[in-house]
Scaffold this motif. Structure first.
Motif, PDB file in Angstrom:
ATOM      1  N   ALA A 144       0.648   5.145   2.751  1.00 21.00           N
ATOM      2  CA  ALA A 144      -0.122   4.476   3.803  1.00 21.00           C
ATOM      3  C   ALA A 144       0.151   5.007   5.203  1.00 21.00           C
ATOM      4  O   ALA A 144      -0.237   4.378   6.189  1.00 21.00           O
ATOM      5  CB  ALA A 144       0.138   2.977   3.755  1.00 21.00           C
TER       6      ALA A 144
ATOM      7  N   ALA B 143      -4.621  -0.301   5.376  1.00 23.64           N
ATOM      8  CA  ALA B 143      -3.627  -1.197   5.958  1.00 23.64           C
ATOM      9  C   ALA B 143      -4.184  -1.883   7.204  1.00 23.64           C
ATOM     10  O   ALA B 143      -4.022  -3.096   7.387  1.00 23.64           O
ATOM     11  CB  ALA B 143      -2.358  -0.420   6.303  1.00 23.64           C
TER      12      ALA B 143
ATOM     13  N   GLY C  19      -4.918   5.264   3.061  1.00 27.10           N
ATOM     14  CA  GLY C  19      -3.882   4.243   3.024  1.00 27.10           C
ATOM     15  C   GLY C  19      -3.681   3.582   4.366  1.00 27.10           C
ATOM     16  O   GLY C  19      -3.598   2.350   4.471  1.00 27.10           O
TER      17      GLY C  19
ATOM     18  N   ILE D  46       0.851  -1.191   0.000  1.00 28.29           N
ATOM     19  CA  ILE D  46       0.000   0.000   0.000  1.00 28.29           C
ATOM     20  C   ILE D  46       0.883   1.235   0.000  1.00 28.29           C
ATOM     21  O   ILE D  46       1.673   1.450   0.929  1.00 28.29           O
ATOM     22  CB  ILE D  46      -0.944   0.029   1.220  1.00 28.29           C
ATOM     23  CG1 ILE D  46      -1.775  -1.258   1.296  1.00 28.29           C
ATOM     24  CG2 ILE D  46      -1.850   1.254   1.160  1.00 28.29           C
ATOM     25  CD1 ILE D  46      -2.662  -1.349   2.521  1.00 28.29           C
TER      26      ILE D  46
ATOM     27  N   VAL E  78       3.489  -1.389   4.426  1.00 31.57           N
ATOM     28  CA  VAL E  78       3.141   0.029   4.481  1.00 31.57           C
ATOM     29  C   VAL E  78       4.290   0.809   3.859  1.00 31.57           C
ATOM     30  O   VAL E  78       5.456   0.567   4.175  1.00 31.57           O
ATOM     31  CB  VAL E  78       2.931   0.467   5.943  1.00 31.57           C
ATOM     32  CG1 VAL E  78       2.681   1.963   6.039  1.00 31.57           C
ATOM     33  CG2 VAL E  78       1.789  -0.323   6.582  1.00 31.57           C
TER      34      VAL E  78
END
Length: 270
Positions: free
Chosen positions: A13, A22, A18, A10, A34
C-alpha cells in the motif's frame, strides 16, 4: 452502510492501487492498516491519511514471510480492535526483476518465475490464512484479491505474471467456497493498464514504449489509462455492505478492453 467503521489491512500500500485504496477507504470512514516493504512511502501514506482526518497506521511486511504476515495481522487487530477486510494488493511483475531479454520463456531465470508466483499467488494465501482468526470475529468480513486481465488474456513477456494472476483468480473462487460457511466473502478484480509504476515499467521494457502504450490504450473503449483511485473505489465497494450478495466473483475494471476483439481506431476514436 458502505464501509464506515470497517477495519482494512492493505498489502503493498505504499504506492499505486494500494495507496489509492487506502486513501479512498479512509475517506469513506474505514480504518486502514497500510503495509509494504517501502517504509518511508508506506508511512507517508498513513501520515497523509491521518493528517486529512482519517485513521491509519503503518506496519512493515514482507508478504512472503509468514512470521511478518502474522505480525502484520496482530498489529492491525491491536490498533483497531480487529480486522474486517483484507485487501491482498501486493504484487510484482517480471519486468521489475529482469531485463527484457529475461522475460521470455527462453531467457527467464527460474528464480524470477518463482518470485513472481510467490508474491502474487502464494502470499495472498499466506495473508488470508493469517487474517482468518480475526475475520472470523468480524461482523462483516471479506477478502479482496488483486487479479488482472492477465488472469484470462495473454500479453508479451508476461508468462510469470499471467500464471500468478490466473492462479489468484481460481484461489479466490476456492477460498470463497471454503469460507462461505463462516460468512466470509472472497472476491477479486481484474484491472488492465492502470497508471501505476508497475505498468510504467512494463511499458518501458518493450522495444517501442510509445507504440506499446498506445496499443494498450487502443484496446480500451475508454481510451486512457485507468486511475488507481478508480480501482480503489471498486475494492471498497466489494468490501461494502452493499456488496453482500457478491461472492467468488472476478470483476473486470478494464475500460472495456476485453469486451471485444479490436482497437478503437476502427471506431474513429484514435
Amino acid at each position: 452502510m458502505g464501509i464506515e467503521g470497517l477495519r482494512f489491512v492493505i498489502t503493498g500500500a505504499a504506492t499505486g492501487i494500494g495507496a489509492a485504496t487506502a486513501q479512498v477507504a479512509a475517506d469513506k470512514g474505514a480504518k486502514v492498516m497500510v503495509s509494504d516493504l517501502n517504509d518511508e512511502q508506506g508511512q507517508a501514506v498513513a501520515d497523509e491519511i491521518n493528517a486529512s482526518g482519517g485513521t491509519a497506521a503503518y506496519t512493515h511486511c514482507d508478504v512472503t514471510d509468514p512470521d511478518q504476515v502474522d505480525a502484520l495481522m496482530a498489529a492491525a487487530a491491536a490498533a483497531f480492535g480487529g480486522i474486517d477486510v483484507l485487501h491482498n494488493n501486493a504484487g510484482i511483475h517480471e519486468t521489475a526483476l529482469a531485463s527484457p531479454e529475461q522475460c521470455s520463456l527462453e531467457g527467464m531465470p527460474l528464480d524470477v518465475f518463482k518470485k513472481v508466483v510467490e508474491v502474487n499467488a502464494v502470499a495472498p494465501w499466506i495473508c488470508s490464512k493469517a487474517a482468518l482468526p480475526y475475520l472470523k470475529e468480524s461482523d462483516w468480513p471479506s477478502i479482496v484479491n488483486a487479479a488482472s486481465t492477465g488472469a484470462q488474456s495473454a500479453y508479451p513477456n508476461n508468462s510469470a505474471y499471467g500464471t500468478s494472476k490466473g492462479g489468484i483468480r481460481l484461489q479466490t473462487q476456492n477460498l470463497a467456497v471454503d469460507l462461505a460457511p463462516l460468512g466470509i466473502r472472497v472476491n477479486c478484480y481484474g484491472p488492465t493498464a492502470i497508471a501505476t509504476d508497475m505498468v510504467t515499467n512494463f511499458v518501458k521494457q518493450s522495444d517501442d514504449p510509445v507504440a506499446f502504450e498506445k496499443a494498450l490504450i487502443n484496446t480500451s473503449l475508454i481510451p486512457r489509462l485507468g486511475l488507481p483511485s478508480e480501482v480503489g473505489e471498486l475494492v471498497c465497494f466489494l468490501a461494502s455492505r452493499e456488496a453482500g450478495f457478491i461472492n467468488g466473483a472476478y470483476i473486470l475494471i478494464d475500460g472495456g478492453s476485453l469486451a471485444w476483439r479490436g482497437t478503437v481506431d476502427i471506431l474513429g476514436m484514435e
